[in-house]
Design a protein around this motif. Structure first.
Motif, PDB file in Angstrom:
ATOM      1  N   LYS A  88     -28.255  15.498  82.057  1.00 54.35           N
ATOM      2  CA  LYS A  88     -27.261  14.464  81.754  1.00 54.35           C
ATOM      3  C   LYS A  88     -28.010  13.223  81.301  1.00 54.35           C
ATOM      4  N   PHE A  89     -27.517  12.616  80.231  1.00 55.96           N
ATOM      5  CA  PHE A  89     -28.163  11.440  79.653  1.00 55.96           C
ATOM      6  C   PHE A  89     -27.112  10.379  79.352  1.00 55.96           C
ATOM      7  N   ASN A  90     -27.412   9.143  79.695  1.00 54.84           N
ATOM      8  CA  ASN A  90     -26.550   8.018  79.348  1.00 54.84           C
ATOM      9  C   ASN A  90     -27.088   7.411  78.057  1.00 54.84           C
ATOM     10  N   ASN A  91     -26.215   7.227  77.105  1.00 54.92           N
ATOM     11  CA  ASN A  91     -26.615   6.591  75.861  1.00 54.92           C
ATOM     12  C   ASN A  91     -25.418   5.863  75.268  1.00 54.92           C
ATOM     13  N   SER A  92     -25.530   5.439  74.024  1.00 57.36           N
ATOM     14  CA  SER A  92     -24.449   4.669  73.423  1.00 57.36           C
ATOM     15  C   SER A  92     -24.316   5.033  71.956  1.00 57.36           C
ATOM     16  N   ILE A  93     -23.275   4.494  71.366  1.00 58.22           N
ATOM     17  CA  ILE A  93     -23.000   4.701  69.953  1.00 58.22           C
ATOM     18  C   ILE A  93     -23.148   3.342  69.269  1.00 58.22           C
ATOM     19  N   ASP A  94     -23.708   3.331  68.082  1.00 55.30           N
ATOM     20  CA  ASP A  94     -23.900   2.050  67.403  1.00 55.30           C
ATOM     21  C   ASP A  94     -22.708   1.708  66.511  1.00 55.30           C
ATOM     22  N   GLY A  95     -22.786   0.596  65.825  1.00 51.51           N
ATOM     23  CA  GLY A  95     -21.691   0.120  64.974  1.00 51.51           C
ATOM     24  C   GLY A  95     -21.381   1.018  63.794  1.00 51.51           C
ATOM     25  N   LYS A  96     -22.290   1.934  63.463  1.00 58.26           N
ATOM     26  CA  LYS A  96     -22.067   2.869  62.360  1.00 58.26           C
ATOM     27  C   LYS A  96     -21.661   4.247  62.876  1.00 58.26           C
ATOM     28  N   SER A  97     -21.210   4.305  64.140  1.00 56.72           N
ATOM     29  CA  SER A  97     -20.746   5.542  64.786  1.00 56.72           C
ATOM     30  C   SER A  97     -21.854   6.576  64.961  1.00 56.72           C
ATOM     31  N   ARG A  98     -23.093   6.112  65.088  1.00 60.25           N
ATOM     32  CA  ARG A  98     -24.216   7.024  65.282  1.00 60.25           C
ATOM     33  C   ARG A  98     -24.631   7.021  66.750  1.00 60.25           C
ATOM     34  N   MET A  99     -24.963   8.205  67.231  1.00 60.06           N
ATOM     35  CA  MET A  99     -25.535   8.314  68.571  1.00 60.06           C
ATOM     36  C   MET A  99     -26.879   8.992  68.460  1.00 60.06           C
ATOM     37  N   ILE A 100     -27.770   8.617  69.353  1.00 59.18           N
ATOM     38  CA  ILE A 100     -29.077   9.271  69.393  1.00 59.18           C
ATOM     39  C   ILE A 100     -28.945  10.520  70.254  1.00 59.18           C
ATOM     40  N   VAL A 101     -29.294  11.640  69.688  1.00 61.38           N
ATOM     41  CA  VAL A 101     -29.293  12.895  70.433  1.00 61.38           C
ATOM     42  C   VAL A 101     -30.499  12.848  71.374  1.00 61.38           C
ATOM     43  N   PRO A 102     -30.299  13.110  72.660  1.00 56.16           N
ATOM     44  CA  PRO A 102     -31.443  13.091  73.576  1.00 56.16           C
ATOM     45  C   PRO A 102     -32.605  13.944  73.045  1.00 56.16           C
ATOM     46  N   ALA A 103     -33.802  13.405  73.173  1.00 49.47           N
ATOM     47  CA  ALA A 103     -34.995  14.062  72.628  1.00 49.47           C
ATOM     48  C   ALA A 103     -35.115  15.514  73.075  1.00 49.47           C
ATOM     49  N   LYS A 104     -34.753  15.802  74.331  1.00 55.78           N
ATOM     50  CA  LYS A 104     -34.855  17.174  74.846  1.00 55.78           C
ATOM     51  C   LYS A 104     -33.967  18.150  74.076  1.00 55.78           C
ATOM     52  N   PHE A 105     -32.929  17.651  73.405  1.00 58.00           N
ATOM     53  CA  PHE A 105     -31.976  18.513  72.714  1.00 58.00           C
ATOM     54  C   PHE A 105     -32.277  18.663  71.223  1.00 58.00           C
ATOM     55  N   ARG A 106     -33.040  17.759  70.659  1.00 52.21           N
ATOM     56  CA  ARG A 106     -33.204  17.704  69.202  1.00 52.21           C
ATOM     57  C   ARG A 106     -33.834  18.952  68.599  1.00 52.21           C
ATOM     58  N   GLU A 107     -34.901  19.433  69.201  1.00 48.96           N
ATOM     59  CA  GLU A 107     -35.601  20.577  68.619  1.00 48.96           C
ATOM     60  C   GLU A 107     -34.696  21.794  68.532  1.00 48.96           C
ATOM     61  N   GLU A 108     -33.927  22.032  69.581  1.00 45.13           N
ATOM     62  CA  GLU A 108     -33.039  23.192  69.600  1.00 45.13           C
ATOM     63  C   GLU A 108     -31.895  23.051  68.593  1.00 45.13           C
ATOM     64  N   LEU A 109     -31.485  21.810  68.320  1.00 38.88           N
ATOM     65  CA  LEU A 109     -30.422  21.591  67.337  1.00 38.88           C
ATOM     66  C   LEU A 109     -30.919  21.795  65.913  1.00 38.88           C
ATOM     67  N   GLY A 110     -32.170  21.465  65.665  1.00 36.36           N
ATOM     68  CA  GLY A 110     -32.664  21.509  64.299  1.00 36.36           C
ATOM     69  C   GLY A 110     -32.117  20.317  63.529  1.00 36.36           C
ATOM     70  N   GLY A 111     -31.982  20.454  62.243  1.00 34.30           N
ATOM     71  CA  GLY A 111     -31.557  19.334  61.401  1.00 34.30           C
ATOM     72  C   GLY A 111     -30.067  19.212  61.195  1.00 34.30           C
TER      73      GLY A 111
END
Length: 147
Positions: free
Chosen positions: A5-28
């Motif tokens: 579980k990760f707490n994060n936020s969304i910016d003014g352009k509706s973007r969220m940072i995908v937690p680093a642990k999840f990025r590789e498995e998601l790919g591009g």
């Protein structure tokens, strides 16, 4: 497998940072769609394709309920690119569905990722314990499902 579980936020352009642990498995790329419980689900493309092939595409076209189910999933899904900073853009319709304004909770859920507004997530928690389930409920559910 997505866990944690990760707490994060969304910016003014509706973007969220995908937690680093999840990025590789998601790919591009990934698919983001409405889920149950007023949250969103992020599917790795391969997982979405498996879901479509094994579940949605086999629903009988002659059945009205099955057609509505197919429409629900296809119409609520959006393909998202994961940018170089590990961000995805959440479409406005999906943000509104999940009640996402600023603060998020991102949860690993086995083969997918759930995105909750912080407010909705907090409502899911037991007010006494701050957990999803009390110990007695957890034990009962484990027994019910053969753990």
């Amino acid at each position: 497998m997505f866990v944690g579980k990760f707490n994060n936020s969304i910016d003014g352009k509706s973007r969220m940072i995908v937690p680093a642990k999840f990025r590789e498995e998601l790919g591009g790329k990934c698919i983001i769609a409405k889920a149950l419980d007023s949250c969103l689900t992020i599917y790795p493309v391969e997982q979405w394709e498996k879901f479509v092939k094994e579940k949605l595409s086999v629903l009988p076209i002659g059945n009205e309920s099955a057609r509505k189910l197919r429409r629900h999933f296809y119409s609520s899904a959006a393909e998202c690119d994961v940018d170089k900073q590990g961000r995805i853009t959440i479409p406005q319709e999906l943000k509104e569905y999940a009640g996402i304004d600023k603060e998020l909770v991102t949860i690993g859920s086995d083969m997918t990722i759930e995105i909750w507004s912080r407010e909705s997530w907090d409502k899911e928690l037991d007010p006494d314990t701050g957990e999803l389930m009390k110990a007695s409920e957890l034990a009962e559910s484990m027994e019910q499902y053969g753990f």
